[in-house]
Design an enzyme around this catalytic site. Structure first.
Site, short mmCIF file in Angstrom:
data_model
loop_
_atom_site.label_atom_id
_atom_site.label_comp_id
_atom_site.label_asym_id
_atom_site.label_seq_id
_atom_site.Cartn_x
_atom_site.Cartn_y
_atom_site.Cartn_z
N HIS A 1 3.93 -4.06 2.22
CA HIS A 1 3.95 -4.04 0.75
C HIS A 1 2.60 -4.46 0.19
CE1 HIS A 1 6.12 -4.46 -3.17
NE2 HIS A 1 5.16 -5.33 -3.40
N GLU A 2 2.11 -5.60 0.65
CA GLU A 2 0.82 -6.08 0.14
C GLU A 2 -0.32 -5.18 0.59
OE1 GLU A 2 0.80 -8.24 -2.16
OE2 GLU A 2 2.92 -8.74 -1.91
N HIS B 1 -0.62 -2.50 -2.02
CA HIS B 1 -1.39 -2.99 -3.17
C HIS B 1 -2.89 -3.00 -2.85
CE1 HIS B 1 1.74 -4.17 -5.95
NE2 HIS B 1 2.31 -4.99 -5.10
N GLU C 1 2.70 -1.17 -8.45
CA GLU C 1 3.91 -1.37 -7.66
C GLU C 1 4.31 -0.10 -6.92
OE1 GLU C 1 6.97 -4.11 -6.36
OE2 GLU C 1 4.96 -4.28 -7.24
#
Length: 419
Positions: free
Chosen positions: A180-181, A184, A208
């Site tokens: 997830h990070e 980003h 997101e």
């Protein structure tokens, strides 16, 4: 210019009051959450809503055609009015409430055995580093560390840092947090290299969408576990902890639904949208004067029951669980679901552009996928006026929730063996 105008229209006294309130309200929230006492936090929360409304009124100016809540939304998701979000969220809610009930009734829930055991922290970090760099995180222009809560920090496109957290009794949260990070971070690493606002992220929802594209449409896909299974087995299979699960068993376990979960940040991708919609509806109604702050707990509990069929035992695990309102981040919550919908839409069009996308994922070949995202999203920065405008120009249509709903149904109908 718009950002400059929004900043300069706020008097110094109000800016100072806001900063002071953010600190004091956050302190009151922490105490109230620990004591399970919403009433103790309610006066500070009322001040937060009042201050946010005062700022929104100044930023809106004479344009009273824009609702105060739409003005608040604009600081996190520019160009996306509450009327537009109402339309999008209604479609999601009306579809997911009965669908989740249908999945809940299934007697074919996946086994969770693959998720628990004893997992060496260093082995987890090594596996996560191997995976996130494979999908495209550039360690030459960033680094990976450990923190209590995963986050991404961008000092510049040449220095983007991500963190994750790990537990020795399960491995899944650490891996998903890292991916997830990483999503980003790859957005930040591939923005334009000027110092202009034009070369910054378009919005929170777009940001997101990039993390969720990689976490869900790559990291929770069947094809991903065809590739990652040997990496995970090598990391976790020891004499003390047998880890010999197949790719299919891993895929099923990581996509299982927790129908009794109360906490937004721990929710699975099927129930998560309704956690966001609940918060969106509450803050929208408070700003519009349709709901008193004192009545938030009762409204929260009623909506958790009607949306997710969950009884909330206390305010700590209910309306006091999130930090956002105490930081005056009113209008932030909907960006999470907007990002979910955008990620699904991008995944659909990415597969159109790359027909053998699943085969590439199985082979651990992610460059073409990442380059497609960079071309369609990353390099544009803030050159579009809204998430809708970006999608219209780059894939041919504005945000359409049907891609997200189709994605969920195509995954969970066979996984739970429902008709």
């Amino acid at each position: 210019k718009d950002t400059y105008t929004k900043s300069t229209c706020i008097p110094n006294e109000l800016a100072a009051r806001k900063a002071s309130l953010e600190a004091s309200a956050n302190h009151e929230w922490v105490k109230a959450r620990q004591a399970n006492d919403f009433a103790a936090f309610a006066p500070a929360l009322q001040d937060c809503f009042d201050c946010a409304k005062e700022i929104a009124e100044l930023q809106r100016g004479d344009n009273t055609d824009v609702s105060l809540y739409s003005q608040m939304l604009d600081q996190f998701e520019m160009g996306m009015a509450s009327s537009r979000i109402d339309e999008l969220f209604e479609k999601v809610q009306s579809t997911l409430v009965p669908f989740i009930a249908q999945i809940r009734a299934s007697e074919n829930a996946p086994s969770l055995n693959a998720l628990s055991g004893k997992f060496n922290i260093d082995a987890q970090k090594d596996a996560c580093q191997k995976i996130v760099t494979a999908i495209g995180f550039d360690e030459g222009h960033g680094r990976i560390d450990v923190s209590v809560h995963p986050f991404t920090m961008s000092l510049s496109g040449a220095d983007v840092r991500i963190t994750s957290r790990f537990s020795d009794d399960e491995w899944y949260q650490g891996l998903m947090g890292t991916i997830h990070e990483g999503g980003h971070a790859m957005y930040e690493q591939n923005l334009g290299d000027s110092e202009l606002s034009l070369d910054s992220a378009l919005s929170m929802g777009v940001h997101e969408s990039q993390s969720l594209f990689w976490e869900r449409h790559i990291g929770k896909s069947r094809a991903f576990y065809e590739w990652a299974q040997p990496i995970l087995v090598e990391a976790f299979n020891t004499d003390d902890n047998k880890f010999e699960y197949s790719a299919e068993e891993l895929y099923a376990a990581v996509n299982a639904v927790d129908f009794n979960n109360l906490i937004r940040v721990e929710a699975d991708e099927l129930t998560y949208p309704l956690h966001v919609i609940l918060r969106y509806n509450i803050e929208r109604d408070v700003v519009a004067g349709k709901l008193d702050v004192a009545d938030i707990p009762a409204r929260w509990n009623a909506d958790m029951k009607s949306l997710l069929d969950i009884d909330v035992p206390d305010d700590t695990t209910g309306c006091l669980q999130d930090i956002h309102w105490s930081c005056l981040a009113i209008g932030y919550f909907p960006t999470y679901l907007l990002g979910s919908m955008m990620a699904a839409q991008l995944a659909h069009y990415c597969k159109v552009a790359i027909p053998d996308m699943d085969d590439k994922i199985k082979a651990g070949e992610f460059d073409e996928i990442r380059n497609w995202l960079t071309e369609r999203v990353h390099t544009h920065g803030k050159r579009y006026k809204s998430l809708d405008d970006l999608l219209l120009a780059e894939v041919g249509e504005e945000l359409n929730p049907q891609y997200f709903l189709d994605y969920l149904k195509e995954k969970y109908v066979p996984l739970y063996k429902v008709e």
